[in-house]
Enzyme design. Structure first.
Site, short mmCIF file in Angstrom:
data_model
loop_
_atom_site.label_atom_id
_atom_site.label_comp_id
_atom_site.label_asym_id
_atom_site.label_seq_id
_atom_site.Cartn_x
_atom_site.Cartn_y
_atom_site.Cartn_z
N TYR A 197 -35.32 107.87 39.02
CA TYR A 197 -35.18 106.42 39.16
C TYR A 197 -36.07 105.91 40.30
O TYR A 197 -36.16 106.56 41.34
CB TYR A 197 -33.76 106.05 39.58
CG TYR A 197 -32.63 106.49 38.71
CD1 TYR A 197 -32.14 107.79 38.76
CD2 TYR A 197 -32.02 105.59 37.84
CE1 TYR A 197 -31.07 108.19 37.97
CE2 TYR A 197 -30.95 105.97 37.06
CZ TYR A 197 -30.47 107.27 37.14
OH TYR A 197 -29.40 107.65 36.37
N GLN A 240 -36.06 102.63 46.79
CA GLN A 240 -35.40 103.94 46.88
C GLN A 240 -35.69 104.70 45.60
O GLN A 240 -35.83 104.09 44.54
CB GLN A 240 -33.89 103.71 47.04
CG GLN A 240 -33.04 104.98 47.10
CD GLN A 240 -31.55 104.65 47.19
OE1 GLN A 240 -31.11 103.98 48.12
NE2 GLN A 240 -30.78 105.12 46.22
N ARG A 277 -56.71 120.97 32.48
CA ARG A 277 -55.68 121.50 33.40
C ARG A 277 -54.27 121.07 32.95
O ARG A 277 -53.28 121.66 33.36
CB ARG A 277 -55.94 120.96 34.81
CG ARG A 277 -57.28 121.35 35.41
CD ARG A 277 -57.57 120.50 36.62
NE ARG A 277 -57.62 119.09 36.23
CZ ARG A 277 -57.67 118.09 37.12
NH1 ARG A 277 -57.64 118.32 38.41
NH2 ARG A 277 -57.73 116.82 36.70
N HIS A 334 -23.02 101.70 34.81
CA HIS A 334 -23.03 101.30 36.22
C HIS A 334 -23.94 100.11 36.47
O HIS A 334 -24.98 99.96 35.82
CB HIS A 334 -23.56 102.46 37.10
CG HIS A 334 -22.74 103.70 36.97
ND1 HIS A 334 -23.22 104.94 37.30
CD2 HIS A 334 -21.48 103.91 36.51
CE1 HIS A 334 -22.29 105.85 37.06
NE2 HIS A 334 -21.22 105.27 36.58
N HIS A 344 -26.22 100.06 33.32
CA HIS A 344 -27.04 101.16 32.78
C HIS A 344 -26.19 102.41 32.62
O HIS A 344 -25.30 102.69 33.45
CB HIS A 344 -28.21 101.45 33.72
CG HIS A 344 -29.04 102.60 33.27
ND1 HIS A 344 -29.27 103.70 34.05
CD2 HIS A 344 -29.68 102.84 32.11
CE1 HIS A 344 -30.03 104.56 33.41
NE2 HIS A 344 -30.30 104.07 32.21
N ARG A 352 -23.30 109.43 31.83
CA ARG A 352 -23.25 108.83 33.17
C ARG A 352 -23.30 107.31 32.94
O ARG A 352 -24.23 106.82 32.33
CB ARG A 352 -24.45 109.27 34.02
CG ARG A 352 -24.41 110.75 34.42
CD ARG A 352 -25.63 111.09 35.25
NE ARG A 352 -25.72 112.51 35.59
CZ ARG A 352 -25.40 112.99 36.81
NH1 ARG A 352 -24.95 112.18 37.76
NH2 ARG A 352 -25.51 114.29 37.07
C1 LIG Z 1 -26.53 105.71 42.65
C2 LIG Z 1 -26.46 106.46 43.96
C3 LIG Z 1 -25.46 107.38 44.21
N1 LIG Z 1 -25.44 108.01 45.42
C4 LIG Z 1 -24.41 109.00 45.66
C5 LIG Z 1 -22.99 108.57 45.35
C6 LIG Z 1 -22.32 109.83 44.87
O1 LIG Z 1 -21.83 110.55 45.97
C7 LIG Z 1 -23.45 110.63 44.25
C8 LIG Z 1 -23.45 110.56 42.73
O2 LIG Z 1 -23.36 109.19 42.39
P1 LIG Z 1 -22.88 108.80 40.96
O3 LIG Z 1 -21.73 109.68 40.53
O4 LIG Z 1 -22.70 107.31 40.93
O5 LIG Z 1 -24.15 109.20 40.10
P2 LIG Z 1 -24.41 108.71 38.63
O6 LIG Z 1 -23.15 108.73 37.82
O7 LIG Z 1 -25.59 109.46 38.11
O8 LIG Z 1 -24.81 107.18 38.82
C9 LIG Z 1 -26.06 106.70 38.37
O9 LIG Z 1 -25.95 106.63 36.98
C10 LIG Z 1 -26.30 105.43 36.32
C11 LIG Z 1 -26.75 105.82 34.93
C12 LIG Z 1 -27.27 104.58 37.03
O10 LIG Z 1 -28.08 103.85 36.44
C13 LIG Z 1 -27.24 104.52 38.51
O11 LIG Z 1 -28.53 104.76 39.01
C14 LIG Z 1 -26.29 105.42 39.13
O12 LIG Z 1 -25.08 104.70 39.22
O13 LIG Z 1 -24.67 110.08 44.76
C15 LIG Z 1 -26.38 107.76 46.42
O14 LIG Z 1 -26.31 108.34 47.52
N2 LIG Z 1 -27.35 106.85 46.18
C16 LIG Z 1 -27.44 106.18 44.99
O15 LIG Z 1 -28.37 105.36 44.82
#
Ligand SMILES: Cc1cn([C@H]2C[C@H](O)[C@@H](COP(=O)(O)OP(=O)(O)O[C@H]3O[C@H](C)C(=O)[C@H](O)[C@H]3O)O2)c(=O)[nH]c1=O
Length: 186
Positions: free
Chosen positions: A138, A52, A29, A68, A125, A65
């Site tokens: 994640y 989460q 499958r 962070h 990261h 990205r």
């Molecule tokens: C991380 C996170 C973000 N958010 C909200 C905050 C912003 O409104 C939106 C996008 O967040 P951000 O621009 O920080 O997304 P990324 O740039 O992909 O950030 C991630 O990218 C790097 C590579 C990582 O390792 C982290 O997991 C995380 O920081 O989601 C949430 O609601 N919950 C969360 O756990």
């Protein structure tokens, strides 16, 4: 009852970060792969429990990205997996008392590699996408606390990350991180 073959934990240098080789069980499958297993992590002495789950879709190849991390007391350990496309994944140890402080560890993640990355709390990261429409899933060991969300520039000269491709997209927030020479991070 056939037992699941154990996953394989591979140390990244001298750090406590791990590349984890998953074991897809293939049949006519398709395949079935166990992603999270408390016993496997406990057997490795890793104290990680998913709190989460997140997913990000990045449309354009070359997007970065990161970098962070979440500050104490909610420093975030996480498991990262690429479920579509391909990413050049980078972690940097930002723990001031760590023997691998400031060290950079790179992994290439893609669905075909059946691997994922365990990133302990205290690492920054980030990743650059190597294909359009790359998805990263994640499992987070702590909840997201915006007020503790922190980072540094992907091209910060104090860290010296070598990215494989020209940067095509970067969020305004990621472009605006202060240089580490202007702050004491570790
Ligand atoms: C991380 C996170 C973000 N958010 C909200 C905050 C912003 O409104 C939106 C996008 O967040 P951000 O621009 O920080 O997304 P990324 O740039 O992909 O950030 C991630 O990218 C790097 C590579 C990582 O390792 C982290 O997991 C995380 O920081 O989601 C949430 O609601 N919950 C969360 O756990």
């Amino acid at each position: 009852m056939a037992r699941f073959r154990a996953v394989k934990f591979i140390a990244l240098g001298e750090s406590d970060a791990r590349l984890i080789e998953l074991t897809p069980r293939v049949d006519e499958r398709g395949s079935f792969t166990r992603i999270w297993c408390a016993d496997s992590f406990a057997a490795q002495g890793i104290d990680f429990r998913p709190i989460q789950g997140n997913s990000s879709l990045t449309r354009v190849r070359g997007t970065i990205r990161g970098m962070h991390f979440q500050r104490d007391p909610k420093a975030d350990a996480k498991i990262v997996r690429c479920t579509a496309g391909r990413i050049y994944d980078v972690i940097v140890d930002v723990r001031s008392k760590s023997p691998t402080r400031g060290q950079i560890f790179v992994s290439e993640l893609a669905p075909s590699s059946a691997t994922m990355l365990y990133i302990p709390a205290g690492f920054a990261h980030g990743f650059q996408t190597l294909e359009d429409n790359s998805t990263v899933e994640y499992l987070m060991g702590t909840e997201y606390v915006e007020a503790l969300s922190d980072g540094f520039r992907h091209d910060d000269p104090m860290v010296g990350i070598k990215w494989p491709e020209p940067v095509t997209m970067l969020s305004a927030r990621d472009a605006a991180w202060p240089f580490l020479s202007e702050r004491k991070l570790w």
